[in-house]
Design a protein around this motif. Sequence first.
Motif, mmCIF file in Angstrom:
data_model
loop_
_atom_site.group_PDB
_atom_site.id
_atom_site.type_symbol
_atom_site.label_atom_id
_atom_site.label_comp_id
_atom_site.label_asym_id
_atom_site.label_seq_id
_atom_site.Cartn_x
_atom_site.Cartn_y
_atom_site.Cartn_z
ATOM 1 N N ARG B 21 2.066 24.172 0.355
ATOM 2 C CA ARG B 21 1.455 23.139 1.203
ATOM 3 C C ARG B 21 1.854 21.742 0.708
ATOM 4 N NH1 ARG B 21 0.347 20.793 5.574
ATOM 5 N NH2 ARG B 21 -1.260 19.225 5.419
ATOM 6 N N THR B 24 5.629 20.846 1.530
ATOM 7 C CA THR B 24 6.034 20.809 2.944
ATOM 8 C C THR B 24 5.790 19.417 3.510
ATOM 9 O OG1 THR B 24 5.422 23.123 3.179
ATOM 10 C CG2 THR B 24 5.687 21.891 5.209
ATOM 11 N N LYS B 26 4.577 16.379 5.646
ATOM 12 C CA LYS B 26 3.343 16.301 6.440
ATOM 13 C C LYS B 26 3.609 15.700 7.823
ATOM 14 C CE LYS B 26 1.418 17.730 2.656
ATOM 15 N NZ LYS B 26 2.658 17.839 1.881
ATOM 16 N N TYR B 27 4.734 15.044 7.991
ATOM 17 C CA TYR B 27 5.127 14.484 9.295
ATOM 18 C C TYR B 27 4.042 13.556 9.875
ATOM 19 C CZ TYR B 27 8.556 18.319 9.089
ATOM 20 O OH TYR B 27 9.559 19.195 8.709
ATOM 21 N N GLN B 28 3.500 12.703 9.029
ATOM 22 C CA GLN B 28 2.418 11.822 9.480
ATOM 23 C C GLN B 28 2.844 10.365 9.593
ATOM 24 O OE1 GLN B 28 -1.407 12.828 9.911
ATOM 25 N NE2 GLN B 28 0.173 14.101 10.807
ATOM 26 N N HIS B 35 5.283 16.735 13.743
ATOM 27 C CA HIS B 35 3.852 17.073 13.857
ATOM 28 C C HIS B 35 3.476 17.501 15.268
ATOM 29 C CE1 HIS B 35 -0.568 16.450 13.368
ATOM 30 N NE2 HIS B 35 -0.278 16.928 12.183
ATOM 31 N N LYS B 38 2.245 21.117 16.473
ATOM 32 C CA LYS B 38 0.958 21.565 15.937
ATOM 33 C C LYS B 38 -0.224 21.082 16.768
ATOM 34 C CE LYS B 38 -0.959 21.657 11.279
ATOM 35 N NZ LYS B 38 -0.754 21.126 9.923
ATOM 36 N N ASP B 126 8.503 24.061 11.573
ATOM 37 C CA ASP B 126 7.632 23.999 10.382
ATOM 38 C C ASP B 126 6.150 24.101 10.739
ATOM 39 O OD1 ASP B 126 9.546 23.963 8.478
ATOM 40 O OD2 ASP B 126 9.427 21.827 8.009
ATOM 41 N N ASN B 127 5.764 23.432 11.796
ATOM 42 C CA ASN B 127 4.341 23.365 12.128
ATOM 43 C C ASN B 127 3.926 24.280 13.279
ATOM 44 O OD1 ASN B 127 2.913 21.701 10.343
ATOM 45 N ND2 ASN B 127 3.940 19.885 11.167
ATOM 46 N N LYS B 129 2.627 27.705 14.868
ATOM 47 C CA LYS B 129 1.796 28.814 14.389
ATOM 48 C C LYS B 129 2.628 30.087 14.322
ATOM 49 C CE LYS B 129 -3.076 28.227 15.436
ATOM 50 N NZ LYS B 129 -4.184 28.655 16.281
ATOM 51 N N GLU B 176 -4.920 16.114 8.641
ATOM 52 C CA GLU B 176 -3.841 15.354 9.277
ATOM 53 C C GLU B 176 -4.373 14.689 10.537
ATOM 54 O OE1 GLU B 176 -0.840 18.278 9.922
ATOM 55 O OE2 GLU B 176 -0.461 18.542 7.792
#
Lengths: 150, 332
Positions: B21, B24, B26-28, B35, B38, B126-127, B129, B176
């Motif tokens: 975690r 990886t 966070k793409y924020q 992001h 997700k 990556d994000n 499910k 996030e």
Amino acid sequence: MKKILLILCLFLLVGCGKAANKVYSLTLNNKTFYLGEEYTKEKYGESIGYSEVSSCAFEGLDKTYKYDHYEVTTYPVDGKDKVYLIYFLDDEISTTEGLKLSDSYNDMISKYGEKYKKEGNLYTYTLGKTNLNIIVENGFVTSIEYAHEI
Amino acid sequence: MKKRICIIIIFFLSLFILLNRLVTPKYQTELIEGHMIKEYYQEAKNHEVIFIGDCEVYANFSPIQMYKDYGITSYIRGTSQQLIWQSLEILKETLKYEKPKVIVFNVNSMRYDKPVSEAYNRLTLDNMKWSQEKINMINSSMLEEETFLSYIFPILRYHSRITELTKEDLDYFLNEKNITFNGFLINKNIKPYTSFPEQRRLPSYTFKENVYKYLDEMVKITKNNNIELVLIKAPSIYPYWYDEYEKQIIDYASKNNLHYYNLKKVVDEVGIDYNTDTYDGGLHLNLNGATKLSKYFGKLLQDEFNLTDYRNNESVNSIYQNKILLYNDAIK
């Protein structure tokens, strides 16, 4: 015996290094442009057109400088703009080996041989990390582009 | 003894999960496009319209604007350089959650018949499910140098980030924030159109067989589910949309009885001005341009597909009123 082997290995390594460093280059008006080198206005001269293309998510711009007969596109690497594409716009210029747009397929073969990778109309010659991409339609060269691996 | 071994195993497993975690992205605040995939999972699944496709959907259409003007509930499941086999899997995954009336697919990705870049794969995958669709997508998107295992255990891909962790990695380790509005990524910048590189001659202008195969599958799935599949080409100046591409899409739409709208052809009617309505010189629209296009396209959707005006539905409207408040604040 061990010494001989070691010397042979060293020769091989040196040879490999040289091959890996080989790149296509384009010589125009006594200036040689190397794929992968840094683009500078001093070397390439004043362009007649300029455009930028950003990617969808990543930082950095592809910059394309237009000259009378070709376009040079750069890609940012570690803050420097490296030349990764040279695209021919007309038949007023030739590759270093003498191929130009509107030449025949046979002209291409006589200048570059048959060691190409073919995908449809596209013939790709590879040298190190650089490619010379040539499109041949109805027996004639319609597109010439030098490209450096990104 | 057994208990001790169990504790040790649990400890190392937890550490491994936490490390995965931590490293990886966070793409924020950087590469925020990673992001987007997700955010859909947290949504109330009540959309009558779902957009799928590449950046030309998430930059150019505003679902909140379409709700404000027409009461249309829509969501954009777009990601950067989303390839057609990824769009197909996203479509299949979406149908597990909800059944929209209309699926809008941007045909720009028809030009790609093989994976382009690992970096873009990561932004989409990556994000996402875990599901059969994600597994299919990884298998069809991986480049030679990639491994399936690195998608299961991101630490195999991102281990070098352990020495490059930023504040973002800690700030968003647990929680996030959303960066889109129903999948729309707002960009208020203005960069007028100037010029683009000369149009390149291509070795072939014919869409590849495998690409058609994925589109056929989309048609089949939507028809089986009684969903309208609408093909669009978003109004970007670059990369060039060749006449040969256009003809193939028109023929395909006609053969399969689909609606196709090339929105490049209506930019004057929409009122798009490439001096003010784009943030990158003509590749994507900015907020101003997306607002204009959403007003136009929302009307078209409403007229053609008999969509519900959810502004009269109290429960849905209360959700959207909250979204509108946040949206209005963001576009100020």
